[in-house]
Design a protein around this motif. Sequence first.
Motif, PDB file in Angstrom:
ATOM      1  N   LEU A  42       0.912  -1.145  -0.026  1.00  0.00           N
ATOM      2  CA  LEU A  42       0.064   0.069   0.037  1.00  0.00           C
ATOM      3  C   LEU A  42       0.934   1.161  -0.111  1.00  0.00           C
ATOM      4  O   LEU A  42       1.843   1.409   0.696  1.00  0.00           O
ATOM      5  CB  LEU A  42      -0.759   0.014   1.138  1.00  0.00           C
ATOM      6  N   LYS A  43       0.568   2.150  -0.608  1.00  0.00           N
ATOM      7  CA  LYS A  43       1.285   3.294  -0.970  1.00  0.00           C
ATOM      8  C   LYS A  43       0.604   4.629  -0.590  1.00  0.00           C
ATOM      9  O   LYS A  43      -0.531   4.811  -0.949  1.00  0.00           O
ATOM     10  CB  LYS A  43       1.629   3.443  -2.412  1.00  0.00           C
ATOM     11  N   PHE A  44       1.084   5.486   0.280  1.00  0.00           N
ATOM     12  CA  PHE A  44       0.506   6.857   0.685  1.00  0.00           C
ATOM     13  C   PHE A  44       1.391   7.830   0.587  1.00  0.00           C
ATOM     14  O   PHE A  44       2.832   7.851   0.520  1.00  0.00           O
ATOM     15  CB  PHE A  44       0.191   6.553   2.245  1.00  0.00           C
ATOM     16  N   PRO A  45       0.735   8.895   0.670  1.00  0.00           N
ATOM     17  CA  PRO A  45       1.913  10.251   0.144  1.00  0.00           C
ATOM     18  C   PRO A  45       2.639  10.588   1.332  1.00  0.00           C
ATOM     19  O   PRO A  45       3.637  11.178   1.009  1.00  0.00           O
ATOM     20  CB  PRO A  45       0.742  11.416  -0.061  1.00  0.00           C
ATOM     21  N   THR A  46       2.450  10.455   2.634  1.00  0.00           N
ATOM     22  CA  THR A  46       3.210  10.753   3.679  1.00  0.00           C
ATOM     23  C   THR A  46       3.528   9.665   4.542  1.00  0.00           C
ATOM     24  O   THR A  46       2.919   8.659   4.755  1.00  0.00           O
ATOM     25  CB  THR A  46       2.518  11.959   4.313  1.00  0.00           C
ATOM     26  N   GLU A  47       4.742   9.815   5.289  1.00  0.00           N
ATOM     27  CA  GLU A  47       5.060   9.134   6.217  1.00  0.00           C
ATOM     28  C   GLU A  47       4.121   9.002   7.495  1.00  0.00           C
ATOM     29  O   GLU A  47       3.943   7.908   8.088  1.00  0.00           O
ATOM     30  CB  GLU A  47       6.518   9.349   6.876  1.00  0.00           C
ATOM     31  N   HIS A  48       3.521  10.091   7.637  1.00  0.00           N
ATOM     32  CA  HIS A  48       2.515  10.202   8.722  1.00  0.00           C
ATOM     33  C   HIS A  48       1.402   9.442   8.528  1.00  0.00           C
ATOM     34  O   HIS A  48       0.890   8.564   9.460  1.00  0.00           O
ATOM     35  CB  HIS A  48       2.054  11.553   9.067  1.00  0.00           C
ATOM     36  N   GLN A  49       0.878   9.344   7.362  1.00  0.00           N
ATOM     37  CA  GLN A  49      -0.336   8.416   6.928  1.00  0.00           C
ATOM     38  C   GLN A  49       0.120   7.009   7.116  1.00  0.00           C
ATOM     39  O   GLN A  49      -0.533   6.392   7.577  1.00  0.00           O
ATOM     40  CB  GLN A  49      -0.634   8.620   5.427  1.00  0.00           C
ATOM     41  N   ILE A  50       1.472   6.806   6.725  1.00  0.00           N
ATOM     42  CA  ILE A  50       1.831   5.274   6.681  1.00  0.00           C
ATOM     43  C   ILE A  50       1.923   4.736   8.190  1.00  0.00           C
ATOM     44  O   ILE A  50       1.507   3.913   8.688  1.00  0.00           O
ATOM     45  CB  ILE A  50       3.085   5.158   6.091  1.00  0.00           C
ATOM     46  N   SER A  51       2.435   5.658   9.021  1.00  0.00           N
ATOM     47  CA  SER A  51       2.737   5.379  10.402  1.00  0.00           C
ATOM     48  C   SER A  51       1.298   5.289  10.910  1.00  0.00           C
ATOM     49  O   SER A  51       1.285   4.049  11.930  1.00  0.00           O
ATOM     50  CB  SER A  51       3.399   6.502  11.428  1.00  0.00           C
ATOM     51  N   PHE A  52       0.145   6.041  10.891  1.00  0.00           N
ATOM     52  CA  PHE A  52      -0.850   5.973  11.314  1.00  0.00           C
ATOM     53  C   PHE A  52      -1.721   4.670  10.883  1.00  0.00           C
ATOM     54  O   PHE A  52      -2.213   3.863  12.013  1.00  0.00           O
ATOM     55  CB  PHE A  52      -1.704   7.146  11.213  1.00  0.00           C
ATOM     56  N   VAL A  53      -1.763   4.570   9.742  1.00  0.00           N
ATOM     57  CA  VAL A  53      -2.840   3.543   9.154  1.00  0.00           C
ATOM     58  C   VAL A  53      -2.013   2.182   9.670  1.00  0.00           C
ATOM     59  O   VAL A  53      -2.669   1.221   9.515  1.00  0.00           O
ATOM     60  CB  VAL A  53      -2.483   3.586   7.654  1.00  0.00           C
ATOM     61  N   GLU A  54      -0.626   2.008   9.522  1.00  0.00           N
ATOM     62  CA  GLU A  54      -0.122   0.887   9.905  1.00  0.00           C
ATOM     63  C   GLU A  54      -0.395   0.368  11.230  1.00  0.00           C
ATOM     64  O   GLU A  54      -0.724  -0.857  11.682  1.00  0.00           O
ATOM     65  CB  GLU A  54       1.468   0.654   9.570  1.00  0.00           C
ATOM     66  N   LYS A  55      -0.441   1.272  11.869  1.00  0.00           N
ATOM     67  CA  LYS A  55      -0.614   1.076  13.592  1.00  0.00           C
ATOM     68  C   LYS A  55      -1.986   0.796  13.724  1.00  0.00           C
ATOM     69  O   LYS A  55      -2.498  -0.183  14.572  1.00  0.00           O
ATOM     70  CB  LYS A  55      -0.047   2.366  14.324  1.00  0.00           C
ATOM     71  N   ARG A  56      -3.040   1.345  13.252  1.00  0.00           N
ATOM     72  CA  ARG A  56      -4.431   1.530  13.480  1.00  0.00           C
ATOM     73  C   ARG A  56      -5.145   0.338  12.847  1.00  0.00           C
ATOM     74  O   ARG A  56      -6.352  -0.145  13.079  1.00  0.00           O
ATOM     75  CB  ARG A  56      -5.164   2.936  13.222  1.00  0.00           C
ATOM     76  N   TYR A  57      -4.863   0.290  11.124  1.00  0.00           N
ATOM     77  CA  TYR A  57      -5.900  -0.280  10.351  1.00  0.00           C
ATOM     78  C   TYR A  57      -5.144  -1.500   9.719  1.00  0.00           C
ATOM     79  O   TYR A  57      -5.838  -2.215   8.872  1.00  0.00           O
ATOM     80  CB  TYR A  57      -6.304   0.598   9.302  1.00  0.00           C
TER      81      TYR A  57
END
Length: 433
Positions: A42-57
């Motif tokens: 999965l590819k996201f625009p920002t590291e912040h999105q990656i960090s949050f999504v990986e942890k939460r979802y």
Amino acid sequence: MSKINQETWKRILSEIERDIGTNYDFWFGNVGYSIEQDDFVLKFPTEHQISFVEKRYSDNIENAIFNVTANKYNLKFEILEEDTVNTVEKDDINNIISRYTFDNFVVGKSNEFAHAAAFSVGESPGSLYNPLFIYGNSGLGKTHLMHAIGNYMLEEDPNLRPMYVSSEQFTNELVEALRKDTTPEFRKKYRNVDLLLVDDIQFLIGKEGIQEEFFHTFNVLYQNEKQIVVTSDKPPKELKGLETRIITRLGGGLIADIMTPDIETRIAILRNKNEQEGFGITDNIIDYIAENIDSNIRELEGALLKIVAYSNLTSREVDLDMAHHVLKDVLEQRKKIKIDSNRIKNFVSYQYGVSIEELESKKRPKNIAYPRQIAMYLCRDLTDLSLPKIGADFGGRDHTTVIHAVEKIETDIKKDPNLKNTINELRRKIKSN
């Protein structure tokens, strides 16, 4: 493992959206993907999105991929490159999702008032019904109605400026604005719109700084006669932890609730989905799903998609035996639920914002005594407990107290349609959640 086509990718995204609800658009609105051997990236625009999504979802994503593809991939995350294109049904400026319209919203007894209110707001924004507050459980269509208002307004006047935002997105954007010292830009974005749609306002509870900003944003828009629409899982007066001044403003407009759809509406929803997607599922299968899945629209449509996906992956024709097999886990889980006084007290406690200790106490203020009577009524209705046992479970009360509570709630239900709806919703939650 083989590549997947765009239709399969869209179904994976739909599964994720059904699972996580209103936060989907903020975190997954611009996601890309690739498959590299056994890795699903999965590819996201920002590291912040990656960090949050990986942890939460991560679990939600893995379940969605498996449900649709029947394959176990290794889930990985990467930065989305600039030349990677991923089409989304969303206007990047206002977050309005184009597929949610009034035309494809199925109206039934459970949502007809909310639908009528939303349509009226779309026709005359900023006038009589401002703010519009829609409440109900997750997956019943609140978000659909919000986007439908935005789409209707844009169809009438493309120059209007609607803005949809979840409470989580509003919070994250404000935090980021404070960190980067860009608060003026944040305020300009949200205070210069013609329609502000705020989803799941209950997630602002306990966030005093965010509530302060929302309060002032609300005031600016209201004073400028701009339409505000807010959703929540509870009516304003039950949002404990939200500032009184915000509750007062939210309750100052029109309040509309959405209840769990009845069997007729569930069938209509499934038939509508079946026709839109061209699944070709027969009416007897749709009736079977509607009879057995009565929680919310998201789970209802999810059950239909699961059956269709199973049929596509196994090349089997859909029949009742297959439908039963595919939904077996869901149906068996419901049968395992043990309904006792503790379970009932938990749901009543949450619904009315009182503690279980207070329900079992000798306290008699109305805000405690009435939920206690409702809980006793539900114990009598949903369990085999004797009157003395119910009384004992509520602080050692006499059986005559339980009889009085049951009779009072039975009488009040006949007089008060709102109470009847609340009791029915509590009954459904207790039996199926």
